[in-house]
Design a protein around this motif. Structure first.
Motif, PDB file in Angstrom:
ATOM      1  N   ARG A 108       8.294   0.364   3.822  1.00  0.00           N
ATOM      2  CA  ARG A 108       7.368   1.979   4.023  1.00  0.00           C
ATOM      3  C   ARG A 108       8.085   2.649   2.658  1.00  0.00           C
ATOM      4  O   ARG A 108       7.306   3.792   2.307  1.00  0.00           O
ATOM      5  CB  ARG A 108       7.979   2.386   4.575  1.00  0.00           C
ATOM      6  N   GLN A 143       5.676   2.440  -0.259  1.00  0.00           N
ATOM      7  CA  GLN A 143       5.086   2.523  -0.811  1.00  0.00           C
ATOM      8  C   GLN A 143       5.229   4.344  -0.821  1.00  0.00           C
ATOM      9  O   GLN A 143       4.488   5.025  -1.511  1.00  0.00           O
ATOM     10  CB  GLN A 143       4.144   2.667   1.149  1.00  0.00           C
ATOM     11  N   LYS A 144       5.821   4.627  -0.454  1.00  0.00           N
ATOM     12  CA  LYS A 144       6.281   6.308  -0.964  1.00  0.00           C
ATOM     13  C   LYS A 144       6.468   6.004  -1.685  1.00  0.00           C
ATOM     14  O   LYS A 144       6.212   6.797  -2.847  1.00  0.00           O
ATOM     15  CB  LYS A 144       7.451   6.907   0.384  1.00  0.00           C
ATOM     16  N   ASP A 175       6.081   4.344  -4.635  1.00  0.00           N
ATOM     17  CA  ASP A 175       4.815   3.865  -5.638  1.00  0.00           C
ATOM     18  C   ASP A 175       3.762   5.272  -5.269  1.00  0.00           C
ATOM     19  O   ASP A 175       3.103   5.555  -6.445  1.00  0.00           O
ATOM     20  CB  ASP A 175       4.153   2.953  -4.975  1.00  0.00           C
ATOM     21  N   THR A 176       3.527   5.409  -4.257  1.00  0.00           N
ATOM     22  CA  THR A 176       2.816   7.157  -3.943  1.00  0.00           C
ATOM     23  C   THR A 176       3.101   8.432  -4.798  1.00  0.00           C
ATOM     24  O   THR A 176       2.632   8.783  -5.425  1.00  0.00           O
ATOM     25  CB  THR A 176       2.481   7.460  -3.020  1.00  0.00           C
ATOM     26  N   PHE A 226       2.902  -5.141  -2.308  1.00  0.00           N
ATOM     27  CA  PHE A 226       2.600  -4.107  -2.539  1.00  0.00           C
ATOM     28  C   PHE A 226       1.218  -4.900  -2.784  1.00  0.00           C
ATOM     29  O   PHE A 226      -0.325  -4.125  -2.590  1.00  0.00           O
ATOM     30  CB  PHE A 226       3.510  -3.546  -2.924  1.00  0.00           C
ATOM     31  N   SER A 272      -2.641  -1.837   0.236  1.00  0.00           N
ATOM     32  CA  SER A 272      -1.351  -0.584   0.759  1.00  0.00           C
ATOM     33  C   SER A 272      -0.757   0.074   1.551  1.00  0.00           C
ATOM     34  O   SER A 272       0.269   0.247   1.889  1.00  0.00           O
ATOM     35  CB  SER A 272      -1.746   0.581  -0.029  1.00  0.00           C
ATOM     36  N   SER A 328       0.827  -1.019   5.375  1.00  0.00           N
ATOM     37  CA  SER A 328       2.316  -1.758   5.216  1.00  0.00           C
ATOM     38  C   SER A 328       1.736  -2.202   5.970  1.00  0.00           C
ATOM     39  O   SER A 328       2.933  -3.391   6.104  1.00  0.00           O
ATOM     40  CB  SER A 328       3.602  -0.707   5.850  1.00  0.00           C
TER      41      SER A 328
END
Length: 324
Positions: free
Chosen positions: A148, A151-152, A154-155, A179, A184, A186
């Motif tokens: 998570r 993901q955060k 990368d965004t 990833f 994308s 999770s």
DNA sequence: AACCCCGGCAACCGCCAAAAA
DNA sequence: GTTTTTGGCGGTTGCCGGGGT
């Protein structure tokens, strides 16, 4: 009741000489005095500083106030996903070595990191009724929480290379690979990484994956340590079923499963809260009473449930396909 | 509006090791 | 070499503000 509250609820000064030291929250005047003194004489010799500055504080108190709050390079505000990632990763390597961890997070104090761990991370463990220092919880962090954060990260840095690759404390390759190559969401990462449907764990893989020097993500296996597969911690999951029969309860008739699902969803939502991000549309939180549909659509929770069952069954793996 | 509960965080404590006397 | 002082660390406490009832 501590001496702190004694002094703060009555008088901040005591009756005799030794008690004439101030305690409790620092005032603006005290902060100013401390800053002024240090700007003239530099920090160090804290007891001497306490005496000469005119502050009615102990040297230790002055030191703490300066290092944790007043020092100019102390960074304040919420921890970034990168910083959270570092904390999780470094704690998995070093345990409660807060000052050592803090050295790798410029501007963050050991106290802040300790507080983060206790208030945020340990909270998740409590929700799942697991010891926060257990291997199992570390695996959950690694399999669930860290993706998570990735993901955060990368965004939040879409214009630059993978945020993870910018963090020198983290071996980014496996997660990065997962990833970028497994989608994308999770949930997808997790469902691909967690080999919960494996009855036999490859110990060679386990050994390589638990390489502490490289930290997290050195394998695609999430239940990675041989220790965690000894099932010695079954007692920790006593609230959850230990028999394979329960796993057949993919219908709504398993109270154990529902209990687990509630706790897990709470864990899930807390993770989102913690990172201050909203849940992705691809994996909305289930509505109450609609949990099974959610499970069928996203195989996240049943993967975790499968993990519990694996632990509880002392190696007899549960067939998660029964869920789908 | 008042009360209660809870999470976050600042500040304290005890212990220990290193440095100084 | 011994004792005392200092600084650092990890664990714990309790205040305070926000949210819920």
């Amino acid at each position: 009741m501590s001496s702190f509250s004694k002094s703060s609820t009555s008088s901040i000064y005591g009756e005799n000489d030794s008690d004439q030291l101030r305690r409790g929250p620092w005032t603006l005047e005290e902060d100013t005095l401390l800053i002024q003194y240090i700007s003239r004489h530099s920090e160090g010799r804290w007891n001497l500083l306490a005496k000469r500055s005119g502050l009615k504080r102990t040297g230790k108190s002055c030191r703490l106030r300066w290092l944790n709050y007043l020092k100019p390079d102390v960074k304040r505000g919420n921890l970034t996903p990168q910083e959270q990632m570092s904390i999780l990763e470094l704690h998995s390597k070093w345990g409660n070595r807060w000052s050592k961890i803090a050295q790798h997070l410029p501007g963050r104090t050991d106290n802040e990191i300790k507080n983060y761990w206790r208030t945020r991370v340990q909270k998740q463990a409590r929700h799942l009724k697991i010891d926060a220092n257990s291997t199992t919880f570390q695996e959950i962090i690694r399999c669930f929480w860290m993706p998570r954060l990735l993901q955060k990260m990368d965004t939040s840095s879409s214009s630059s290379p993978s945020a993870l690759s910018q963090n020198p404390t983290i071996n980014s390759q496996p997660f990065d690979h997962a990833f970028h190559h497994q989608g994308s969401a999770s949930a997808q990462i997790i469902s691909h990484q967690v080999p919960y449907d494996r009855g036999v764990i490859d110990h060679q893989e386990l050994n390589s994956s638990s390489d502490s020097e490289h930290g997290i993500g050195t394998s695609t296996s999430c239940i990675s340590s041989s220790e965690s597969m000894n099932f010695s911690q079954v007692s920790q999951f006593s609230e959850y079923p230990t028999g394979g029969d329960h796993f057949h309860a993919s219908n709504n008739d398993s109270s154990e499963y529902n209990t687990f699902a509630k706790d897990f969803c709470q864990f899930d939502s807390n993770c989102y809260d913690m990172e201050n991000i909203s849940q992705p549309e691809t994996m909305p939180a289930p509505l109450a009473g609609d949990f099974n549909n959610w499970v069928q659509e996203y195989d996240l929770v049943d993967n975790m449930w499968g993990a519990w069952m694996n632990f509880g069954n002392s190696g007899t793996h549960a067939d998660i396909n029964e869920f789908n």
